[in-house]
Design a protein around this motif. Structure first.
Motif, PDB file in Angstrom:
ATOM      1  N   ARG A  52      -0.776  37.646  11.123  1.00  0.00           N
ATOM      2  CA  ARG A  52      -0.095  37.686   9.931  1.00  0.00           C
ATOM      3  C   ARG A  52       0.355  36.468   9.378  1.00  0.00           C
ATOM      4  O   ARG A  52       0.690  36.091   8.439  1.00  0.00           O
ATOM      5  CB  ARG A  52       0.642  39.021   9.327  1.00  0.00           C
ATOM      6  N   THR A  53       0.883  35.727  10.494  1.00  0.00           N
ATOM      7  CA  THR A  53       1.646  34.423  10.166  1.00  0.00           C
ATOM      8  C   THR A  53       0.920  33.289  10.157  1.00  0.00           C
ATOM      9  O   THR A  53       1.101  32.187   9.485  1.00  0.00           O
ATOM     10  CB  THR A  53       2.707  34.300  11.106  1.00  0.00           C
ATOM     11  N   PHE A  54      -0.076  32.977  11.173  1.00  0.00           N
ATOM     12  CA  PHE A  54      -0.612  32.048  11.326  1.00  0.00           C
ATOM     13  C   PHE A  54      -2.258  31.939  11.496  1.00  0.00           C
ATOM     14  O   PHE A  54      -2.834  33.022  11.819  1.00  0.00           O
ATOM     15  CB  PHE A  54      -0.496  31.429  13.031  1.00  0.00           C
ATOM     16  N   THR A  55      -3.004  30.904  10.986  1.00  0.00           N
ATOM     17  CA  THR A  55      -4.278  30.620  11.276  1.00  0.00           C
ATOM     18  C   THR A  55      -4.483  30.732  12.714  1.00  0.00           C
ATOM     19  O   THR A  55      -3.780  30.311  13.509  1.00  0.00           O
ATOM     20  CB  THR A  55      -4.760  29.523  10.533  1.00  0.00           C
ATOM     21  N   ASP A  56      -5.980  30.818  13.120  1.00  0.00           N
ATOM     22  CA  ASP A  56      -6.433  30.759  14.527  1.00  0.00           C
ATOM     23  C   ASP A  56      -6.159  29.569  15.140  1.00  0.00           C
ATOM     24  O   ASP A  56      -6.010  29.462  16.471  1.00  0.00           O
ATOM     25  CB  ASP A  56      -7.894  31.210  14.370  1.00  0.00           C
ATOM     26  N   ASP A  57      -6.339  28.512  14.244  1.00  0.00           N
ATOM     27  CA  ASP A  57      -6.062  27.178  14.821  1.00  0.00           C
ATOM     28  C   ASP A  57      -4.833  26.475  14.636  1.00  0.00           C
ATOM     29  O   ASP A  57      -4.574  25.360  14.709  1.00  0.00           O
ATOM     30  CB  ASP A  57      -7.316  26.044  14.231  1.00  0.00           C
ATOM     31  N   ALA A  58      -3.713  27.503  14.322  1.00  0.00           N
ATOM     32  CA  ALA A  58      -2.392  26.867  13.964  1.00  0.00           C
ATOM     33  C   ALA A  58      -1.904  26.065  15.223  1.00  0.00           C
ATOM     34  O   ALA A  58      -2.061  26.260  16.494  1.00  0.00           O
ATOM     35  CB  ALA A  58      -1.586  27.785  13.515  1.00  0.00           C
ATOM     36  N   VAL A  59      -1.199  25.109  14.929  1.00  0.00           N
ATOM     37  CA  VAL A  59      -0.128  24.215  15.813  1.00  0.00           C
ATOM     38  C   VAL A  59       1.235  24.034  15.338  1.00  0.00           C
ATOM     39  O   VAL A  59       1.338  23.844  14.097  1.00  0.00           O
ATOM     40  CB  VAL A  59      -0.987  22.749  15.943  1.00  0.00           C
ATOM     41  N   TRP A  60       2.238  24.185  16.024  1.00  0.00           N
ATOM     42  CA  TRP A  60       3.543  24.040  15.967  1.00  0.00           C
ATOM     43  C   TRP A  60       4.126  22.889  16.874  1.00  0.00           C
ATOM     44  O   TRP A  60       4.030  23.091  17.934  1.00  0.00           O
ATOM     45  CB  TRP A  60       4.220  25.546  15.938  1.00  0.00           C
ATOM     46  N   VAL A  61       4.531  21.905  16.235  1.00  0.00           N
ATOM     47  CA  VAL A  61       5.006  20.513  17.264  1.00  0.00           C
ATOM     48  C   VAL A  61       6.466  21.118  17.008  1.00  0.00           C
ATOM     49  O   VAL A  61       7.018  20.541  15.823  1.00  0.00           O
ATOM     50  CB  VAL A  61       4.364  19.476  16.719  1.00  0.00           C
TER      51      VAL A  61
END
Length: 123
Positions: A33-42
Motif C-alpha cells: 500500500r506504500t510503495f510501487t513494485d520498483d520503489a527505491v529508497w536511498v
C-alpha cells in the motif's frame, strides 16, 4: 496530483514508519500500500529496494517498542515532495533515539511512493 502526493507523503512518513515496526500486519501488505513494485529508497547513499525495506521489518519489530514521526515541513510540487521531519523511537537496545530526516520523493500516478532520497542524522 498535489493532493495525492501530499496524502502519499503523509502516509509514508506517519503510517509506514509506525506500521513497519509496530503493526502485526504482514510487512509485504504494508509495502504494497506504500510503495510501487520498483520503489527505491536511498538513505545517506545506501540504496534499498522494496524487498529490502520489507526485510527490515523483522529486526525493527524485534527492537522498536514505540515510534513517533514529527513532520516539521512538507512541500509538495506535482508528483514530488520534500520533507524535514524527526523520527523519535524507543529501542530495546539503544533506548530513546531521535533521527532528523530530510527527504525528497516521487509519487507514482497510483499514489504510491516510487523513489526517495533521504539524509538522516541521529541527535
Amino acid at each position: 496530483m498535489s493532493e495525492i502526493t501530499e496524502l502519499a507523503a503523509r502516509r509514508l512518513l506517519i503510517d509506514y514508519t509506525r506500521d513497519m515496526p509496530l503493526s502485526d500486519d504482514d510487512p509485504t501488505r504494508i509495502a504494497d500500500r506504500t510503495f510501487t513494485d520498483d520503489a527505491v529508497w536511498v538513505t545517506d547513499g545506501t540504496e534499498l529496494t522494496r524487498e529490502q525495506l520489507i526485510a527490515h521489518a523483522a529486526p525493527a519489530r524485534k527492537n522498536v517498542t514505540a515510534v513517533q514521526m514529527l513532520i516539521d515541513e512538507l512541500l509538495v510540487d506535482g508528483h514530488r515532495f520534500a520533507a524535514r521531519c524527526r523520527l523519535s523511537t524507543e529501542h530495546r537496545k539503544l533506548g530513546h533515539t531521535v533521527i532528523e530526516w530530510i527527504l525528497v520523493g516521487e509519487i507514482a500516478g497510483d499514489g504510491r511512493v516510487q523513489r526517495i532520497h533521504q539524509l538522516g542524522r541521529t541527535t
